[in-house]
Design a protein around this motif. Structure first.
Motif, PDB file in Angstrom:
ATOM      1  N   GLY A   1      -0.095  -1.564  -5.523  1.00 35.93           N
ATOM      2  CA  GLY A   1      -0.413  -0.478  -4.609  1.00 35.93           C
ATOM      3  C   GLY A   1      -0.066   0.865  -5.225  1.00 35.93           C
ATOM      4  O   GLY A   1       0.355   0.957  -6.375  1.00 35.93           O
TER       5      GLY A   1
ATOM      6  N   GLN B   1      -5.207   0.067   2.370  1.00 37.79           N
ATOM      7  CA  GLN B   1      -4.843  -1.103   1.574  1.00 37.79           C
ATOM      8  C   GLN B   1      -4.068  -0.708   0.323  1.00 37.79           C
ATOM      9  O   GLN B   1      -3.109  -1.388  -0.057  1.00 37.79           O
ATOM     10  N   LEU B   2      -4.462   0.373  -0.342  1.00 37.62           N
ATOM     11  CA  LEU B   2      -3.756   0.812  -1.537  1.00 37.62           C
ATOM     12  C   LEU B   2      -2.344   1.287  -1.220  1.00 37.62           C
ATOM     13  O   LEU B   2      -1.420   1.092  -2.007  1.00 37.62           O
TER      14      LEU B   2
ATOM     15  N   THR C   1      -0.702   0.123   1.249  1.00 36.36           N
ATOM     16  CA  THR C   1      -0.111  -1.072   1.887  1.00 36.36           C
ATOM     17  C   THR C   1       0.397  -0.813   3.298  1.00 36.36           C
ATOM     18  O   THR C   1       1.462  -1.286   3.696  1.00 36.36           O
TER      19      THR C   1
ATOM     20  N   LEU D   1      -2.697  -6.451  -0.209  1.00 35.40           N
ATOM     21  CA  LEU D   1      -2.190  -6.652  -1.562  1.00 35.40           C
ATOM     22  C   LEU D   1      -1.094  -7.708  -1.613  1.00 35.40           C
ATOM     23  O   LEU D   1      -0.962  -8.419  -2.610  1.00 35.40           O
TER      24      LEU D   1
ATOM     25  N   THR E   1       3.057   0.123 -11.351  1.00 32.47           N
ATOM     26  CA  THR E   1       2.090  -0.664 -10.586  1.00 32.47           C
ATOM     27  C   THR E   1       0.977  -1.226 -11.470  1.00 32.47           C
ATOM     28  O   THR E   1       0.541  -2.352 -11.284  1.00 32.47           O
TER      29      THR E   1
ATOM     30  N   GLN F   1       7.028  -5.751  -2.708  1.00 36.34           N
ATOM     31  CA  GLN F   1       6.555  -5.405  -4.046  1.00 36.34           C
ATOM     32  C   GLN F   1       7.293  -6.216  -5.108  1.00 36.34           C
ATOM     33  O   GLN F   1       6.708  -6.643  -6.102  1.00 36.34           O
TER      34      GLN F   1
END
Length: 453
Positions: free
Chosen positions: A130, A157-158, A160, A172, A208, A398
């Motif tokens: 992300g 979405q990027l 999150t 993700l 990332t 993450q």
């Protein structure tokens, strides 16, 4: 596009997927480089085109479904021309890498890989974790809140903050679930490779794109950079990309620092003036455009869900997980900013210790090479001084994503593009111009060392 090829002899299909705001022209140099290396009778190239421009606002899921349909239609078209595809590779640039990962899961769920062998999966500057930044400060809080809402579904979405299909998890995280169709499909590829910029990537930073818990490249003045032989000044040695150097003697009087500070301030005056006069106008224009594009994107998504956009969603809405979903991480999305109070986890604490690498694996600060056994053979451990970087204050999910993707195994190559400040575009030579020539070295390394025919 004449570089895609049309020979009936080619049994290997290579699919290229562009990034956010992108179009097939962004991958033209990559496609031409592939063609120069592999003639038409050996490789058929498909540059995905249905996610062009503002269509990339529509989200990773919808983008993945579009690419999946393009692949199926291309194979069907080739079959009618008596050309049989037996091997497939997917290459993603930026957001296109995430779209390609979603597409892999769809293909896996449909039994696609039982008939066609998955060969290469590669990403270039793809934000696998992300784009929410772990840095401290009010400016990051504002960007993480504002940025997520300026790119429609893709932005949510990027950053999150989405709740993917009411799972209680962002897309993700589902994409990296070890029991998902996405990870199961990804694991079938013979080779998984990624290239990650270490500096000057204003779209997706190193941690990332390199699937990393740390960033050993934050201060390159204090480290020695090690390059791969034959790819000097651009592609770093993945096992030992940097090593510490002794600090130089400083001017005890302090005059040197004052002079350097003055020179820096003077050098930045044009930038300050640009920020004062032009950025407010640019921000307003960006927000207006974002609002318009988000409205259009939402309209396209509604048409897609109703089956009025040329794709029947029911053909692709398959079970995502091989087994049951894990418990959702409670309130992780709303509380992400509080989890980012510190830029790095405090050394010596239980939290920091919990995120350390197992002793029998290469350290994350040593080039991020986590791979299958063949990659380990290619890149044996090297002795010498190690540059340890602190663990970034990522969100809990993450860290889980890093572990899951590392377990699948990626061959990771840090890239030092420094002759131009737009490394995100240069890494794939998005525009065919001399200033992006460092990206040609990256493509050459990929084609000569990593791409399997």
């Amino acid at each position: 596009m004449d570089y895609t090829g049309s020979s009936r002899e080619a049994q290997h299909l290579c699919v290229l997927v562009h990034g956010l705001w992108g179009n097939p022209n962004h991958l033209e140099v990559m496609a031409k480089s592939l063609r120069e290396k592999h003639p038409e009778e050996n490789l058929h190239i498909l540059v995905a085109k249905r996610n062009s421009g503002s269509f990339t606002y529509d989200g990773i899921e919808l983008g993945g479904e579009r690419v999946c349909q393009e692949i199926e239609e291309e194979i069907e078209k080739l079959a009618k021309a008596s050309q049989e595809i037996k091997r497939i590779s997917l290459i993603g640039y930026s957001l296109g890498g995430l779209v390609a990962r979603f597409c892999v899961g769809l293909l896996y769920s449909k039994g696609f890989f039982e008939k066609i062998t998955p060969v290469n999966f590669a990403t270039f500057a793809t934000p696998h974790l992300g784009v929410r930044t772990p840095l401290r400060g009010w400016h990051n809080h504002i960007w993480n809140v504002l940025g997520a809402r300026t790119l429609s579904a893709s932005g949510r979405q990027l950053f999150t903050i989405d709740n993917f299909r009411e799972t209680g998890k962002p897309l993700l995280e589902v994409l990296a679930d070890p029991e998902s169709i996405f990870i199961k499909g990804l694991a079938l590829f013979e080779r998984r490779t990624l290239y990650t910029n270490v500096v000057n990537d204003r779209s997706a930073v190193y941690y990332t794109t390199g699937i990393s818990k740390s960033d050993p490249f934050t201060n390159l003045d204090k480290v020695k950079i090690n390059y791969l032989k034959g790819y000097e000044d651009v592609v770093l040695d993945p096992q030992a990309p940097v090593e510490p150097i002794e600090p130089e003697e400083t001017d005890s009087t302090g005059y040197g620092n004052i002079i350097r500070s003055s020179q820096t301030t003077i050098g930045r005056l044009p930038l300050f003036l640009a920020m004062i006069f032009f950025i407010p106008v640019g921000v307003v224009a960006f927000l207006i455009n974002s609002g318009v594009q988000s409205l259009r994107s939402n309209r396209r998504i509604r048409l897609h869900e109703r089956g009025l956009a040329g794709i029947q969603p029911s053909n692709y809405r398959v079970p995502l997980l091989i087994t049951g979903m894990r418990e959702a991480v409670e309130d992780v999305y709303e509380n992400l900013n509080s989890a980012q109070d510190n830029e790095y986890l405090v050394v010596g604490t239980e939290e920091e210790a919990a995120q350390e690498e197992p002793a029998d694996r290469p350290q994350s600060s040593r080039g991020q090479l986590k791979s299958n056994s063949s990659a380990d053979d290619d890149h044996p451990e090297k002795p010498g001084p190690r540059h340890e970087a602190p663990t970034l204050a990522l969100a809990p999910y993450q860290f889980q994503m890093v572990q899951a993707l590392d377990n699948v195994g990626f061959r990771k190559y840090p890239v030092y593009i420094h002759k131009v400040r737009h490394s995100h575009a240069a890494i794939v030579v998005r525009v065919d111009k001399p200033s992006f020539d460092e990206g040609r070295v990256v493509l050459r390394h990929w084609l000569d060392e990593e791409f399997l025919l």
